[in-house]
Design an enzyme around this catalytic site. Structure first.
Site, PDB file in Angstrom:
ATOM      1  N   GLU A 197       1.366  -2.839   4.407  1.00 60.79           N
ATOM      2  CA  GLU A 197       2.714  -2.492   3.914  1.00 60.79           C
ATOM      3  C   GLU A 197       3.721  -3.175   4.833  1.00 60.79           C
ATOM      4  O   GLU A 197       3.685  -2.986   6.044  1.00 60.79           O
ATOM      5  CB  GLU A 197       2.885  -0.965   3.933  1.00 60.79           C
ATOM      6  CG  GLU A 197       4.292  -0.467   3.722  1.00 60.79           C
ATOM      7  CD  GLU A 197       4.931  -0.907   2.407  1.00 60.79           C
ATOM      8  OE1 GLU A 197       4.313  -0.755   1.345  1.00 60.79           O
ATOM      9  OE2 GLU A 197       6.063  -1.436   2.449  1.00 60.79           O
ATOM     10  N   CYS A 236       4.555  -0.946 -12.211  1.00 58.51           N
ATOM     11  CA  CYS A 236       4.892   0.234 -13.022  1.00 58.51           C
ATOM     12  C   CYS A 236       6.169  -0.031 -13.811  1.00 58.51           C
ATOM     13  O   CYS A 236       7.032   0.835 -13.918  1.00 58.51           O
ATOM     14  CB  CYS A 236       4.974   1.492 -12.170  1.00 58.51           C
ATOM     15  SG  CYS A 236       6.060   1.352 -10.758  1.00 58.51           S
ATOM     16  N   LYS A 276      -2.822   4.703  -4.262  1.00 60.15           N
ATOM     17  CA  LYS A 276      -3.971   3.922  -4.740  1.00 60.15           C
ATOM     18  C   LYS A 276      -4.984   3.700  -3.620  1.00 60.15           C
ATOM     19  O   LYS A 276      -6.184   3.610  -3.880  1.00 60.15           O
ATOM     20  CB  LYS A 276      -3.497   2.613  -5.365  1.00 60.15           C
ATOM     21  CG  LYS A 276      -2.690   2.887  -6.620  1.00 60.15           C
ATOM     22  CD  LYS A 276      -2.325   1.676  -7.394  1.00 60.15           C
ATOM     23  CE  LYS A 276      -1.355   2.047  -8.513  1.00 60.15           C
ATOM     24  NZ  LYS A 276      -0.061   2.597  -8.042  1.00 60.15           N
ATOM     25  N   SER A 308       0.766  -1.248   0.000  1.00 62.36           N
ATOM     26  CA  SER A 308       0.000   0.000   0.000  1.00 62.36           C
ATOM     27  C   SER A 308       0.800   1.305   0.000  1.00 62.36           C
ATOM     28  O   SER A 308       0.299   2.323  -0.450  1.00 62.36           O
ATOM     29  CB  SER A 308      -0.943  -0.012   1.194  1.00 62.36           C
ATOM     30  OG  SER A 308      -1.898   0.973   1.096  1.00 62.36           O
ATOM     31  N   ALA A 309       2.025   1.292   0.557  1.00 62.10           N
ATOM     32  CA  ALA A 309       2.755   2.569   0.692  1.00 62.10           C
ATOM     33  C   ALA A 309       3.270   3.056  -0.664  1.00 62.10           C
ATOM     34  O   ALA A 309       3.645   2.236  -1.493  1.00 62.10           O
ATOM     35  CB  ALA A 309       3.934   2.386   1.658  1.00 62.10           C
TER      36      ALA A 309
HETATM   37  C1  LIG Z   1       4.711  -0.207  -6.018  1.00 60.40           C
HETATM   38  S1  LIG Z   1       4.813   0.071  -4.318  1.00 60.40           S
HETATM   39  C2  LIG Z   1       3.125   0.354  -3.895  1.00 60.40           C
HETATM   40  C3  LIG Z   1       2.631   1.715  -4.249  1.00 60.40           C
HETATM   41  C4  LIG Z   1       1.261   2.021  -3.639  1.00 60.40           C
HETATM   42  N1  LIG Z   1       0.286   1.006  -3.981  1.00 60.40           N
HETATM   43  C5  LIG Z   1       0.737   3.373  -4.053  1.00 60.40           C
HETATM   44  O1  LIG Z   1      -0.093   3.462  -4.958  1.00 60.40           O
HETATM   45  O2  LIG Z   1       1.150   4.370  -3.448  1.00 60.40           O
HETATM   46  C6  LIG Z   1       5.053  -1.509  -3.653  1.00 60.40           C
HETATM   47  C7  LIG Z   1       5.100  -1.552  -2.152  1.00 60.40           C
HETATM   48  O3  LIG Z   1       5.141  -2.920  -1.744  1.00 60.40           O
HETATM   49  C8  LIG Z   1       5.908  -3.001  -0.568  1.00 60.40           C
HETATM   50  N2  LIG Z   1       6.285  -4.420  -0.380  1.00 60.40           N
HETATM   51  C9  LIG Z   1       7.410  -5.048  -0.797  1.00 60.40           C
HETATM   52  N3  LIG Z   1       7.388  -6.343  -0.418  1.00 60.40           N
HETATM   53  C10 LIG Z   1       6.216  -6.525   0.245  1.00 60.40           C
HETATM   54  C11 LIG Z   1       5.621  -7.636   0.904  1.00 60.40           C
HETATM   55  N4  LIG Z   1       6.219  -8.832   0.932  1.00 60.40           N
HETATM   56  N5  LIG Z   1       4.435  -7.462   1.497  1.00 60.40           N
HETATM   57  C12 LIG Z   1       3.804  -6.254   1.470  1.00 60.40           C
HETATM   58  N6  LIG Z   1       4.332  -5.164   0.884  1.00 60.40           N
HETATM   59  C13 LIG Z   1       5.521  -5.304   0.277  1.00 60.40           C
HETATM   60  C14 LIG Z   1       7.044  -2.056  -0.827  1.00 60.40           C
HETATM   61  O4  LIG Z   1       7.687  -1.682   0.376  1.00 60.40           O
HETATM   62  C15 LIG Z   1       6.334  -0.909  -1.530  1.00 60.40           C
HETATM   63  O5  LIG Z   1       5.943   0.062  -0.608  1.00 60.40           O
END
Ligand SMILES: C[S@@+](CC[C@H](N)C(=O)[O-])C[C@H]1O[C@@H](n2cnc3c(N)ncnc32)[C@H](O)[C@@H]1O
Length: 357
Positions: free
Chosen positions: A186, A289, A169, A164-165
């Site tokens: 996250e 992305c 979205k 989510s971070a």
């Molecule tokens: C593409 S970013 C998400 C962007 C977010 N959805 C937005 O629109 O602002 C992917 C996120 O997945 C997190 N992430 C990486 N591995 C993960 C895991 N195993 N479980 C949950 N989150 C994870 C990353 O730290 C990162 O913040």
């Protein structure tokens, strides 16, 4: 080119002049060479166009997602007077009279999501944080709304945003419909704090019992909450072409390329976990992305092959109406937004999978 913007939260409400400035970012050669090799092969004639956009940050645009919880009419009028145009169908739908109330509408309402696109090369400044004052807009790559639209959200649903971070979205989800529950997960603790700050800056307190934050590994969350959600978004960690191309050093770029090989396995695990978390008949949207087919169709193909309960849905008809704004490509599954001159949005890959009922 000058944009004059006068609105609450923009530097104490004073007039803010934002110039389009020339950036001097240097692309990272090992990353560019790798993209040339892979994307030249995968995208053919489209790659030189995408490459020219990715190598020209001055041409990148930002969409303005209006926050319906914070005097949306003020900012909407202002954007329209500055020549911004809406790119969503129900842009003038009435706002909920009491968006922060606990009542959950029982029937589908028109989308409340509003996003405006610049018609000339201007870049709005981000709004400063003011304690107790909700921000009026969020800047984003307009293509990143497509995964949220693909969720086909209805009021009263339980939604999981698995990765989510920083929360762009998640905000779009809450602009689109009133869910009964939105779980924003996250795994990275620092990014979770960033996510919490985003939500706090945009959402009224009255939503706090419907929006929860979680700090789990997304790969294990699904099995532990099996069948709980109507809709799940997997906006997966990925190569992030725009940002990787501007890695701070060749060394960082090379390290990222090395780590890249491990991403499809993680992405497939996250997608499988999402398919556990969603109820039978519910929907999972997978997005990235990056233009990389290994992280897009490769991941979806591998998961579909191993999950008989997962059924691919065609997004083309639904999202092709946005083709005036985006360069859309139809790979063997899902949809790919490829940045091209004049349509610089993307890269964004979107795929929808339904869990059979
Ligand atoms: C593409 S970013 C998400 C962007 C977010 N959805 C937005 O629109 O602002 C992917 C996120 O997945 C997190 N992430 C990486 N591995 C993960 C895991 N195993 N479980 C949950 N989150 C994870 C990353 O730290 C990162 O913040």
């Amino acid at each position: 080119m000058i944009l004059i913007l006068k609105t609450k939260g923009l530097k104490k409400g004073k007039k803010k002049r934002e110039h389009v400035t020339q950036t001097s970012r240097r692309s990272c050669q090992p990353v560019l060479a790798s993209f040339d090799e892979q994307y030249g092969r995968e995208l053919g004639d489209l790659w030189p166009s995408a490459r020219s956009v990715l190598l020209d940050p001055d041409s990148w645009q930002y969409g303005v997602m209006v926050n319906r919880f914070a005097s949306p009419n003020d900012i909407t009028n202002l954007l329209q007077s500055e020549g911004f145009t809406s790119f969503l169908p129900h842009a003038h739908a009435p706002f909920l009279p009491d968006a922060g109330s606990q009542a959950i509408p029982s029937s589908p309402s028109p989308s409340l999501l509003q996003c405006f696109l610049p018609t000339r090369p201007v870049r709005l400044p981000s709004q400063a944080h003011w304690p107790g004052v909700l921000k009026q807009f969020y800047l984003l790559n307009a293509a990143s709304l497509l995964p949220v639209l693909a969720l086909q959200l209805r009021p009263g649903e339980k939604v999981l945003d698995l990765c989510s971070a920083p929360g762009g979205k998640a905000l779009a989800i809450l602009q689109t419909a009133d869910p009964a529950l939105l779980c924003c997960n996250e795994s990275d603790p620092h990014r979770k704090e960033w996510l919490a700050r985003t939500l706090e800056s945009f959402l009224p307190r009255s939503l706090s019992n419907r929006v929860i934050l979680s700090n789990q590994d997304g790969c294990v969350l699904g099995p532990s909450e099996a069948g709980t959600y109507d809709k799940v978004l997997v906006d997966a960690p990925c190569s992030n072409d725009r940002s990787w191309l501007y890695s701070s050093s060749n060394q960082q770029g090379a390290q990222r390329l090395e780590e890249r090989t491990a991403l499809p396995a993680l992405q497939a695990q996250l997608l499988r976990s999402a398919l556990c978390a969603v109820r039978p008949g519910g929907v999972v949207v997978y997005s990235t992305c990056t233009l990389s087919s290994n992280e897009n169709t490769g991941v979806v193909g591998a998961v579909l092959a191993s999950c008989p309960e997962a059924e691919l849905e065609d997004l083309w008809e639904e999202l092709a109406s946005f083709s005036g704004h985006f360069t859309l490509v139809r790979p063997r599954c899902g949809l790919l937004v490829v940045p091209t001159p004049g349509r610089t949005w993307g890269p964004m890959y979107i795929c929808r999978i339904r869990r059979r009922g």
